[in-house]
Scaffold this active site. Structure first.
Site, PDB file in Angstrom:
ATOM      1  N   LEU A 201     -10.791   2.166  -8.712  1.00 23.26           N
ATOM      2  CA  LEU A 201      -9.490   1.633  -8.293  1.00 23.26           C
ATOM      3  C   LEU A 201      -8.392   2.665  -8.509  1.00 23.26           C
ATOM      4  CD1 LEU A 201      -9.938  -1.935  -9.797  1.00 23.26           C
ATOM      5  CD2 LEU A 201     -10.643  -1.074  -7.567  1.00 23.26           C
ATOM      6  N   ARG A 202      -8.742   3.754  -9.164  1.00 24.83           N
ATOM      7  CA  ARG A 202      -7.857   4.922  -9.350  1.00 24.83           C
ATOM      8  C   ARG A 202      -6.700   4.681 -10.300  1.00 24.83           C
ATOM      9  NH1 ARG A 202     -11.582   8.371  -7.880  1.00 24.83           N
ATOM     10  NH2 ARG A 202     -11.899   8.590  -5.655  1.00 24.83           N
TER      11      ARG A 202
ATOM     12  N   ASP B 240     -19.632   1.562  -4.237  1.00 24.81           N
ATOM     13  CA  ASP B 240     -19.360   2.934  -4.706  1.00 24.81           C
ATOM     14  C   ASP B 240     -18.012   3.419  -4.161  1.00 24.81           C
ATOM     15  OD1 ASP B 240     -19.838   5.098  -6.242  1.00 24.81           O
ATOM     16  OD2 ASP B 240     -21.413   5.966  -5.008  1.00 24.81           O
TER      17      ASP B 240
ATOM     18  N   HIS C  34      -9.601   8.001  -1.449  1.00 24.15           N
ATOM     19  CA  HIS C  34      -8.980   9.313  -1.614  1.00 24.15           C
ATOM     20  C   HIS C  34      -7.714   9.385  -0.780  1.00 24.15           C
ATOM     21  CE1 HIS C  34     -11.876  11.449  -4.011  1.00 24.15           C
ATOM     22  NE2 HIS C  34     -12.865  11.130  -3.210  1.00 24.15           N
TER      23      HIS C  34
END
Lengths: 337, 457
Positions: free
Chosen positions: B90-91, B332, B336
């Site tokens: 989820l960054r 997965d 980005h």
């Protein structure tokens, strides 16, 4: 508050990976790899190079085909020979040439490859000659340049070095003529070699009788035979009756990667000596893309011997690069006419 | 020693769900006439479902006080347990320029995912309860999907010192993992498995040998050879997997092998499971559809880790999924920013944006006859719930959490990368055609995706 800015849309990838080398009318725009060119284009490039050979012999070694065009040599990896021959080729076509050694300038300042590209594009460049240490770099650049710009791949990672392969088949054709009865052996570090990959494609495109690769297993990539080659691990067996021997450069750092024990053992097993060369056909020629490591992959007596055509390769390289540049720019001249 | 039942971090958003107006009953739902597919309980039938207070209250016969419940006519649709995604970046915290919990949770529920498991490779690393609490708070603020944390197996994921596993588990981490990052040595791996086994915590292992995969970016095979891409051999996956299985024989740890990519690994897992080891395994959705062939044009969206392997590997993964060796399909997900993929292939960052294709690609497997529909749905619901030991979700029994997705099975659509809800547009599935689309999603009985019809009066 987020700042919005509009970026250019990135084109989605085409289904045919190498279609990008041609424009919408099927004319050559970029040269990224030998794959997808087919025998017609390869032959056309070689025939055009043949015409340029006479220019090289003249006293005034110039034709005005690319007058007013700007060719940018964009080298992200150091090279003397390839850059020089591209530069000479462009100058003999009367183009303006700009040499940029990026490894020492922008890349170290954190500028992205794409930013570097856009900046040079803004200087009204017509053609990029690109060398980069990552496979796919030329393809990436070709996908992102403005429509009028052509990209020539001067070597990307382990992937391709198409002009080197073209000058090699050009040299072979001048000496041997027809490819169909020929046996060609490529010897040495195939794994890391973009030259070998492009040579294999070029030789197979021209219907060469048999293409062999000779190397220990550590220097051969997986499934290499699917590129259309016969694999030999024993050099004496592999050289038997071949018409052309192409030696590849062995980088010294391969020893540290555990791919080879020592240079000495490599030379003993895979170095080209007069004694091993005697197994090939008596009129076999010896080639090397340079720069050669004497005493590692090739014995000096062979490199300088009567069967060696290594220096002819270099001079042929200029004519072949002139041919590729002229053909890629031809569409621009046609469009302007 | 055993810890309290593993419920993960409880997510009960405080704010009112969208579309709820004053005077209407937001808590009670009547979903009428859907084909309920609940593989965990062997259900596949047309039912009326009633939700109350975040739970499944009853089937078919309305409970008392449901006169004012909100009603959705779901005839012709499929109602499935909400998808549990076992591994989704989820960054947040640490890479908010790529995505946030809020952006990805919205993308998740739009595609029927109600539970997201966040791997520990955040920045700071998810090796303390403080980070887990931060993530929980972000998820609550977003008010969409439930986010469960997977804690780090070692401090800082450095593979040198064990993390405070019991504390992480008590703080809500549902499993522990060192991601694909290397452990210092086998002795530490063995001790980590033993220590985790003490508390019955599942350890998630992503087998990838650091030295065999060094600098690699593509499957070792004919395509990487042609393109001159540095290869990652199958042994980078099977060699550490063999070591793991050997250690499992001695430690009794519950292990989940995440995202295998090769036929050889499927065979090894099949054998280990037959030998009775407590081993479960999963495969990412894209590995079931793509292969090394898709790397051919240097497509940076196909730069993935583990790499896309041969068609034979892909077929073995499908077979392993169908026969149950691989019990879970996961996304997965690695969103980005555009720049991460704007470089020559080997220099791009690996990973794809996978939340919005997880369910569609899995339904497509059923459509193509790879496995029956209820089995396909099981791989997204019952499978991951069992792998993590979650008892509260993954099924639709009365009393279970009301995490549901309603699917219009006839909706035909094609994926446009530019309209993804995820902040990451890095999908290799641009232009793919799908049949079946999520129309409504409930998390803990609250409608978090889809338009509500006017309530019955």
């Amino acid at each position: 508050m987020a700042v919005n800015f509009v970026r250019p849309k990135i084109p989605k990838l085409a289904s045919d990976p190498w279609a990008i080398q041609f424009d919408s009318e099927g004319r050559l725009r970029h040269l990224l790899t030998i794959e997808g060119l087919g025998p017609e284009w390869v032959t056309r490039i070689l025939d055009t190079a043949e015409n340029f050979m006479s220019v090289t012999d003249r006293e005034v070694k110039k034709v005005p085909l690319l007058r007013g065009r700007t060719v940018v040599n964009l080298f992200f990896e150091s090279s003397t020979r390839t850059r020089t021959t591209f530069e000479l080729a462009a100058k003999r076509l009367s183009a303006d040439v700009l040499n940029l050694n990026i490894s020492t300038s922008a890349a170290t300042k954190g500028e992205s490859l794409l930013d570097t590209l856009r900046n040079i594009e803004a200087m009204q460049a017509d053609m990029f000659v690109v060398r980069h240490d990552k496979s796919g770099a030329a393809h990436f650049i070709a996908r992102h340049v403005a429509p009028h710009v052509s990209v020539l791949n001067a070597g990307d990672g382990r992937h391709a070095h198409p002009t080197q392969a073209l000058l090699d088949v050009f040299t072979i054709r001048r000496i041997k003529g027809d490819f169909t009865p020929l046996r060609v052996a490529i010897v040495g570090d195939i794994l890391h070699s973009r030259v070998a990959r492009s040579q294999i494609h070029a030789l197979n495109t021209l219907n060469t009788g048999e293409v062999r690769v000779i190397a220990p297993r550590t220097l051969l990539p997986a499934d290499v035979e699917k590129l259309g080659v016969r694999v030999f691990h024993d050099m004496r067996e592999g050289l038997r009756d071949v018409d052309v021997v192409i030696m590849l450069r062995l980088q010294r750092e391969r020893m540290e990667g555990g791919l080879l024990p020592t240079e000495q053992e490599f030379f003993r097993l895979y170095g080209l000596t007069e004694e091993k060369l005697a197994l090939a056909r008596p009129d076999a020629i010896v080639m090397h893309p340079g720069p050669a490591n004497r005493g590692v992959e090739i014995d000096s007596r062979v490199a300088d011997g009567p069967q060696s055509v290594i220096l002819q390769q270099v001079s042929n390289g200029i004519a072949v690069r002139m041919a590729v540049m002229a053909l890629c720019m031809a569409r621009r001249s046609e469009d302007n006419a | 020693m055993s810890l309290p039942p593993n419920l993960g971090i409880d997510l009960d958003p405080v704010r009112h769900p969208e579309g709820c107006r004053p005077g209407l009953d937001c808590e009670r739902w009547h979903i009428a006439g859907a084909r309920v597919i609940d593989p965990a309980h062997g259900v596949d039938a047309i039912r009326d479902v009633f939700l109350d207070a975040g739970r499944i209250k009853a089937y078919d016969t309305p409970p008392e006080d449901f006169a004012h419940a909100r009603r959705i006519d779901a005839h012709g649709r499929w109602l499935i347990p909400g998808v549990i995604d076992l591994w989704a970046r989820l960054r947040e915290p640490g890479a908010e320029h790529k995505a946030t919990v809020a952006s990805e949770a919205a993308a998740a529920v739009s595609a029927g995912i109600t539970t997201l498991c966040l791997p520990p490779d955040t920045d700071p690393v998810l090796d303390t309860v403080a980070v887990a609490r931060f993530v929980k708070r972000r998820a609550q603020l977003a008010g969409r999907a439930r986010v469960l944390c997977i804690g780090a197996l070692t401090q800082g994921l450095r593979g040198e010192l064990l993390s405070e596993m019991a504390e992480l588990a008590e703080g809500g981490c549902v499993a522990l993992s060192n991601t694909h990052l290397p452990m210092k040595d086998l002795r530490l791996t063995r001790r980590a498995l033993e220590y985790a086994a003490t508390f019955g915590i599942t350890v998630i292992v992503r087998p990838l040998d650091a030295s065999l995969s060094r600098n690699g970016c593509a499957h070792e095979g004919p395509i990487a050879t042609r393109l001159g891409l540095p290869p990652i051999p199958v042994s980078a996956e099977t060699a550490p997997l063999a070591q793991l299985i050997a250690l499992m024989e001695e430690t009794g740890a519950r292990v989940h092998v995440l995202g295998v990519s090769s036929a050889a690994a499927v065979r090894m897992i099949e054998r280990a499971r037959r030998d009775g080891l407590p081993l479960s395994a999963s495969v990412s959705a894209h590995q079931l559809w793509l292969s090394e062939m898709d790397t051919d044009a240097f497509d940076p969206n196909c730069h993935l880790l583990p790499p896309l392997r041969s068609l034979r590997d892909r077929d073995a993964l499908r077979q392993g999924l169908a026969d149950g060796t691989l019990g879970t399909v996961f996304s997965d997900h690695q969103p980005h920013e555009e720049d991460a993929k704007l470089a020559p292939f080997p220099e791009t960052e690996p990973g794809l944006s996978g939340l919005e294709t997880l369910l569609p690609l899995t339904l497509k497997l059923a459509e193509d006859g790879v496995l029956p529909l209820n089995e396909a749905i099981a791989r997204l619901t019952r499978g991951p719930a069992e792998a993590l030991g979650l008892t509260d979700c993954g099924g639709l029994a009365v009393g279970q959490r009301a995490d549901l997705a309603l699917i219009d099975p006839d909706a035909a659509w094609s994926l446009d990368a530019d309209t993804l809800i995820s902040a990451g547009r890095n999908t290799p599935f641009h232009g793919w055609d799908f049949t079946g689309r999520v129309s409504h999603t409930w998390v803990s009985g609250r409608l978090v995706h889809g338009a509500a019809e006017p309530a019955a009066s």
